[in-house]
Design a protein around this motif. Structure first.
Motif, PDB file in Angstrom:
ATOM      1  N   TYR A  19       9.568  34.335  97.535  1.00 52.10           N
ATOM      2  CA  TYR A  19       9.512  35.792  97.634  1.00 52.10           C
ATOM      3  C   TYR A  19      10.895  36.354  97.984  1.00 52.10           C
ATOM      4  O   TYR A  19      11.655  35.742  98.742  1.00 52.10           O
ATOM      5  N   PRO A  20      11.207  37.539  97.486  1.00 54.67           N
ATOM      6  CA  PRO A  20      12.520  38.138  97.784  1.00 54.67           C
ATOM      7  C   PRO A  20      12.613  38.564  99.247  1.00 54.67           C
ATOM      8  O   PRO A  20      11.606  38.920  99.873  1.00 54.67           O
ATOM      9  N   GLY A  21      13.810  38.482  99.799  1.00 55.49           N
ATOM     10  CA  GLY A  21      14.025  38.917 101.165  1.00 55.49           C
ATOM     11  C   GLY A  21      13.993  40.429 101.274  1.00 55.49           C
ATOM     12  O   GLY A  21      14.384  41.141 100.348  1.00 55.49           O
ATOM     13  N   CYS A  22      13.529  40.924 102.392  1.00 60.61           N
ATOM     14  CA  CYS A  22      13.450  42.371 102.608  1.00 60.61           C
ATOM     15  C   CYS A  22      14.836  42.909 102.945  1.00 60.61           C
ATOM     16  O   CYS A  22      15.549  42.362 103.796  1.00 60.61           O
ATOM     17  N   LYS A  23      15.217  43.990 102.289  1.00 62.91           N
ATOM     18  CA  LYS A  23      16.536  44.573 102.514  1.00 62.91           C
ATOM     19  C   LYS A  23      16.606  45.320 103.844  1.00 62.91           C
ATOM     20  O   LYS A  23      17.679  45.503 104.402  1.00 62.91           O
ATOM     21  N   THR A  24      15.420  45.730 104.350  1.00 60.62           N
ATOM     22  CA  THR A  24      15.391  46.471 105.621  1.00 60.62           C
ATOM     23  C   THR A  24      15.217  45.535 106.808  1.00 60.62           C
ATOM     24  O   THR A  24      15.883  45.682 107.846  1.00 60.62           O
ATOM     25  N   HIS A  25      14.339  44.543 106.651  1.00 56.72           N
ATOM     26  CA  HIS A  25      14.034  43.595 107.736  1.00 56.72           C
ATOM     27  C   HIS A  25      14.503  42.211 107.271  1.00 56.72           C
ATOM     28  O   HIS A  25      13.802  41.545 106.508  1.00 56.72           O
ATOM     29  N   ILE A  26      15.654  41.829 107.730  1.00 51.99           N
ATOM     30  CA  ILE A  26      16.412  40.713 107.171  1.00 51.99           C
ATOM     31  C   ILE A  26      15.608  39.412 107.129  1.00 51.99           C
ATOM     32  O   ILE A  26      15.647  38.687 106.137  1.00 51.99           O
ATOM     33  N   LYS A  27      14.856  39.079 108.164  1.00 58.43           N
ATOM     34  CA  LYS A  27      14.195  37.779 108.230  1.00 58.43           C
ATOM     35  C   LYS A  27      12.836  37.773 107.545  1.00 58.43           C
ATOM     36  O   LYS A  27      12.176  36.737 107.493  1.00 58.43           O
ATOM     37  N   GLU A  28      12.407  38.917 107.015  1.00 59.86           N
ATOM     38  CA  GLU A  28      11.081  39.004 106.417  1.00 59.86           C
ATOM     39  C   GLU A  28      11.156  38.799 104.898  1.00 59.86           C
ATOM     40  O   GLU A  28      12.162  39.103 104.260  1.00 59.86           O
ATOM     41  N   ARG A  29      10.058  38.278 104.344  1.00 58.90           N
ATOM     42  CA  ARG A  29       9.917  38.114 102.904  1.00 58.90           C
ATOM     43  C   ARG A  29       8.962  39.166 102.369  1.00 58.90           C
ATOM     44  O   ARG A  29       7.987  39.541 103.038  1.00 58.90           O
ATOM     45  N   CYS A  30       9.211  39.628 101.153  1.00 59.10           N
ATOM     46  CA  CYS A  30       8.399  40.692 100.553  1.00 59.10           C
ATOM     47  C   CYS A  30       7.337  40.081  99.646  1.00 59.10           C
ATOM     48  O   CYS A  30       7.667  39.528  98.582  1.00 59.10           O
ATOM     49  N   GLU A  31       6.083  40.172 100.052  1.00 62.87           N
ATOM     50  CA  GLU A  31       4.983  39.655  99.242  1.00 62.87           C
ATOM     51  C   GLU A  31       4.215  40.781  98.561  1.00 62.87           C
ATOM     52  O   GLU A  31       3.284  40.528  97.799  1.00 62.87           O
ATOM     53  N   MET A  32       4.589  42.038  98.831  1.00 63.92           N
ATOM     54  CA  MET A  32       3.935  43.188  98.218  1.00 63.92           C
ATOM     55  C   MET A  32       4.974  44.060  97.511  1.00 63.92           C
ATOM     56  O   MET A  32       6.174  43.908  97.716  1.00 63.92           O
ATOM     57  N   TYR A  33       4.466  44.977  96.701  1.00 61.54           N
ATOM     58  CA  TYR A  33       5.347  45.856  95.917  1.00 61.54           C
ATOM     59  C   TYR A  33       4.818  47.276  96.021  1.00 61.54           C
ATOM     60  O   TYR A  33       3.627  47.537  95.792  1.00 61.54           O
ATOM     61  N   CYS A  34       5.679  48.221  96.415  1.00 55.92           N
ATOM     62  CA  CYS A  34       5.293  49.626  96.561  1.00 55.92           C
ATOM     63  C   CYS A  34       5.481  50.345  95.231  1.00 55.92           C
ATOM     64  O   CYS A  34       6.605  50.436  94.714  1.00 55.92           O
ATOM     65  N   ASN A  35       4.365  50.853  94.682  1.00 53.07           N
ATOM     66  CA  ASN A  35       4.428  51.525  93.385  1.00 53.07           C
ATOM     67  C   ASN A  35       5.225  52.818  93.443  1.00 53.07           C
ATOM     68  O   ASN A  35       6.007  53.130  92.543  1.00 53.07           O
ATOM     69  N   GLN A  36       5.020  53.611  94.526  1.00 53.07           N
ATOM     70  CA  GLN A  36       5.701  54.894  94.627  1.00 53.07           C
ATOM     71  C   GLN A  36       7.213  54.718  94.754  1.00 53.07           C
ATOM     72  O   GLN A  36       7.991  55.422  94.118  1.00 53.07           O
ATOM     73  N   CYS A  37       7.635  53.764  95.587  1.00 53.85           N
ATOM     74  CA  CYS A  37       9.071  53.559  95.825  1.00 53.85           C
ATOM     75  C   CYS A  37       9.702  52.601  94.822  1.00 53.85           C
ATOM     76  O   CYS A  37      10.935  52.506  94.728  1.00 53.85           O
ATOM     77  N   ASP A  38       8.849  51.883  94.083  1.00 53.13           N
ATOM     78  CA  ASP A  38       9.319  50.939  93.072  1.00 53.13           C
ATOM     79  C   ASP A  38      10.257  49.887  93.670  1.00 53.13           C
ATOM     80  O   ASP A  38      11.319  49.591  93.107  1.00 53.13           O
ATOM     81  N   ILE A  39       9.831  49.332  94.859  1.00 48.94           N
ATOM     82  CA  ILE A  39      10.630  48.299  95.520  1.00 48.94           C
ATOM     83  C   ILE A  39       9.710  47.269  96.150  1.00 48.94           C
ATOM     84  O   ILE A  39       8.555  47.567  96.499  1.00 48.94           O
TER      85      ILE A  39
END
Length: 564
Positions: free
Chosen positions: A64-84
Motif C-alpha cells: 500500500y502507498p504511504g500516507c503523505k500526511t501521516h508518514i508512518k501510515e499506509r493508505c488502504e482506502m481511496y477518497c473519491n471526492q479528494c481523488d487521493i
C-alpha cells in the motif's frame, strides 16, 4: 567448488547472510530471506510494517502507498471526492467527513484494467503506427536523396549547356578577330608592296642620275630628264584600327535570371497528421464480417445495355440497385440495374470526357477531368470543383472508408505517376516510390485503376507494368501480383478495373483474357471469373458482394454472384 555468491548454477541465497538458501520474502522491502534471518530483518526497521511471506508467494501482498500526511501510515482506502489515497487516520479526520471511500484494491483493479487497455493499444495500434511512420519518413528521406540528386544533375547539365554555348560564342568571336586581322594585313601588305616598288624605282632613278653626272658626253647630260616630282607626292597613309572587345558586365542577379533559379523548398506539416493504424477490419464494422466462401461456379444475375456509342470503361455502385457508368463521351449515367432503366445523366462541367468516377460515403458522385486537371464532386446535380492541379493531371479516383479521396495522377510530361490522398482539397499523403527510391507505378499513358481494401491497403491495377501493386496505408509496398498461369486465353496479364469485397479479396479485370482475377489480401491467386465476359474493364462490388463488370466493346454491365 563453486562460489555460492557468483555461480550461475547455484540456488538463490539470502540477501542478509548471503549463504543460506532463500525460503522467505519481505513484500514490503522486496528482500529475500532465510528463516534464520527473518527476525533480524523484522527489527532492522521497526517503522515499516514488514510483510514476510514464503518465497513462492512473493509479491502476493499488496504494498500500500504511504500516507503523505501521516508518514508512518499506509493508505488502504481511496477518497473519491479528494481523488487521493488515505490512511485510517485521514478517514477519521474532519477533512474527509461525509466523503465516500473505496478500497485501494478496487481502485487498483480499475487502474490495472486501464493500464492493460493502454498497453494493448500501445502494442497493437500505436507501436505499429510509429513503425509505419518511421518507414514512411525513411522512404521520404530516400526519395529526397534521389530528387535532390536529380536536381543537382539537372543544374550540372544546364551548366554544361551554358558552357557549350559560351564556347561556341568564344570560337565565333575569335574567328571574327582572325578575319579582321587577315583583312587588315592583306591591305597593308598590298600597300607595302606598292611602297617597295616605288623605293626600287627611286633607286633606279638615283643610279641613272649618277651615270649622267659621271658621263663626259655633254649630249647625255643635256638631254637627261628625271621624274623627281613623281616621287615628291608621297603615298596616302593607311591607319589601321584594332577592334576592341567590350565584355558584357557580369551582373549576378541578371546571370541568375538568365541561367535559372531554384524555387523555395518547404518542410512543414501543413496541419496534416498521420492517421492511427487501425485493426485489420472495416472502420465501420463493429466486428469482422461473416466468412463467405467462393462459389464453385459464379453466376450471371443480370445484364444491362448502357447505350454508349463507343466504349464503356467504368462502373461505380451508388447502392445495391443503382450504378453509375462512364463511357467515351462527356456524360455519366445512373442506371437501375434490376429495371434496366436510365435514372439520371450528368455532363462534365468542361465538356471533356471524365477519366475516373467514384461514389463517396455520402453517396455523391466524384469524377476526374484529365484535360482540365480537376477533381469534381456532384452534389444535388450541381458540379463543384474540389481540386485543381498545376503540374499534374488526375487520372482515376476512389473514395476511402474514412471519406478521403485517392487520386492517381500523371506528370505533365507523362514520365511520372503517383497516388495522392486528399481530405477535401487538402493533400495528406503522396505515394510514388518504394523503399529503394524506385517508382511504384509505370508511367506514359498507362491505364491505372485504384481502390482501397478493408485492411486499408491501397490497390492499383497498373496495366503498363502488367501488375497489381498493393501498398499499406502509409505507402509501403506489400506485394505485386503479376498474374496467374494458365490464363483462360493464355495471353499476357492485362489488369484494368479493380475492386475489393467484404472478405478483403482483390478483384481485377483482365481484358486480354476476358476474365476477372480473384486474389486474397496477401496477393495469393484464388480463382478466375469467366462467365462469358467480353473485354471486361471497370469493376465494382455492392454491399452484398455482387460484382458489376463494365464490358468495354459491347457496352454492357454484368451483375455476377461469386460468393456464397
Amino acid at each position: 567448488m563453486m562460489d555460492p555468491r557468483t555461480s550461475a548454477q547455484d540456488v538463490m541465497r539470502c540477501d542478509l547472510c548471503e549463504t543460506a538458501v532463500v525460503q522467505m520474502h519481505c513484500d514490503t522491502c522486496l528482500v529475500n530471506l532465510c528463516t534464520a534471518c527473518v527476525g533480524k530483518h523484522m527489527i532492522s526497521d521497526e517503522s515499516k510494517d514488514h510483510r514476510v511471506v514464503k518465497f513462492q508467494s512473493r509479491k502476493s501482498t499488496p504494498l500500500y502507498p504511504g500516507c503523505k500526511t501521516h508518514i508512518k501510515e499506509r493508505c488502504e482506502m481511496y477518497c473519491n471526492q479528494c481523488d487521493i489515497p488515505v490512511c485510517n487516520i485521514c478517514i477519521a479526520s474532519d477533512q474527509h467527513l461525509t466523503h465516500k471511500f473505496l478500497t485501494i484494491l478496487q481502485i487498483l483493479d480499475e487502474k490495472k484494467n486501464k493500464i492493460i487497455k493502454e498497453q494493448t493499444e500501445l502494442k497493437k495500434t500505436i507501436y505499429p503506427t510509429y513503425q509505419d511512420i518511421a518507414s514512411d519518413v525513411q522512404n521520404r528521406m530516400s526519395q529526397l536523396e534521389k530528387e535532390y540528386g536529380d536536381l543537382s544533375i539537372a543544374i550540372t547539365k544546364h551548366g554544361e549547356d551554358w558552357h557549350t554555348e559560351i564556347d561556341k560564342l568564344v570560337r565565333k568571336l575569335k574567328v571574327e578577330v582572325d578575319e579582321m586581322k587577315n583583312t587588315q594585313l592583306q591591305t597593308l601588305q598590298k600597300h607595302l608592296d606598292e611602297i617597295n616598288k616605288n623605293i626600287s624605282d627611286i633607286k633606279d632613278e638615283i643610279n641613272a642620275v649618277n651615270v649622267t653626272i659621271d658621263s663626259n658626253d655633254l649630249s647625255i647630260l643635256f638631254n637627261a630628264k628625271f621624274n623627281v616630282d613623281r616621287y615628291k607626292k608621297l603615298p596616302q597613309k593607311i591607319v589601321s584600327s584594332i577592334p576592341k572587345f567590350m565584355p558584357g558586365k557580369i551582373q549576378e542577379k541578371e546571370l541568375h535570371r538568365m541561367f535559372g533559379a531554384l524555387t523555395q523548398s518547404s518542410l512543414n506539416s501543413n496541419g496534416c497528421y498521420y492517421s492511427m493504424k487501425t485493426p485489420q477490419k472495416s472502420p465501420e464494422a463493429g466486428s469482422s464480417p461473416p466468412v463467405k466462401q467462393l462459389l464453385d461456379q459464379p453466376v450471371t444475375v443480370n445484364t444491362l445495355d448502357t447505350g454508349y456509342q463507343y466504349n464503356l470503361y467504368k462502373v461505380a455502385c451508388l447502392s445495391d440497385e443503382e450504378i453509375w457508368t462512364r463511357g467515351d463521351d462527356s456524360t455519366m449515367k445512373l442506371y437501375s440495374i434490376n429495371q434496366g432503366s436510365l435514372l439520371k445523366s450528368i455532363t462534365t462541367k468542361s465538356g471533356n470526357r471524365p477519366t475516373g468516377i467514384a461514389v463517396t460515403k455520402s453517396g455523391d458522385l466524384v469524377y476526374t477531368d484529365y484535360r482540365d486537371r480537376t477533381v469534381n464532386i456532384v452534389k444535388n446535380e450541381k458540379i463543384e470543383e474540389v481540386i485543381r492541379l498545376q503540374n499534374w493531371k488526375p487520372d482515376k479516383v476512389c473514395s476511402t472508408s474514412s471519406g478521403d479521396l485517392l487520386v492517381i495522377m500523371d506528370s505533365n510530361d507523362n514520365k511520372q505517376t503517383k497516388v495522392v490522398c486528399y481530405s477535401g482539397s487538402t493533400e495528406k499523403q503522396t505515394i510514388q516510390f518504394d523503399d529503394k527510391g524506385k517508382p511504384l507505378y509505370s508511367s506514359g499513358y498507362s491505364s491505372t485503376y485504384i481502390t482501397e481494401n478493408r485492411n486499408l491497403d491501397i490497390c492499383v491495377s497498373d496495366c503498363g507494368a502488367k501488375a497489381v501493386v498493393v501498398v499499406n496505408q502509409v505507402g509501403k509496398l506489400r506485394f505485386r501480383y503479376t498474374g496467374h498461369t494458365p490464363a483462360p486465353k493464355n495471353k499476357p496479364f492485362s489488369p484494368v478495373g479493380i475492386t475489393t469485397d467484404s472478405q478483403s479479396h482483390i478483384l481485377t479485370a483482365d481484358d486480354y483474357n476476358d476474365c476477372v482475377h480473384i486474389i486474397d489480401q496477401d496477393g495469393q491467386f484464388l480463382r478466375y471469373i469467366v462467365c462469358g465476359l467480353c473485354e471486361p474493364w471497370g469493376l465494382c462490388t455492392d454491399t452484398n458482394d455482387n460484382l458489376f463488370v463494365a464490358q468495354c466493346r459491347n457496352r454492357q454491365v454484368k451483375k455476377i454472384k461469386y460468393l456464397q
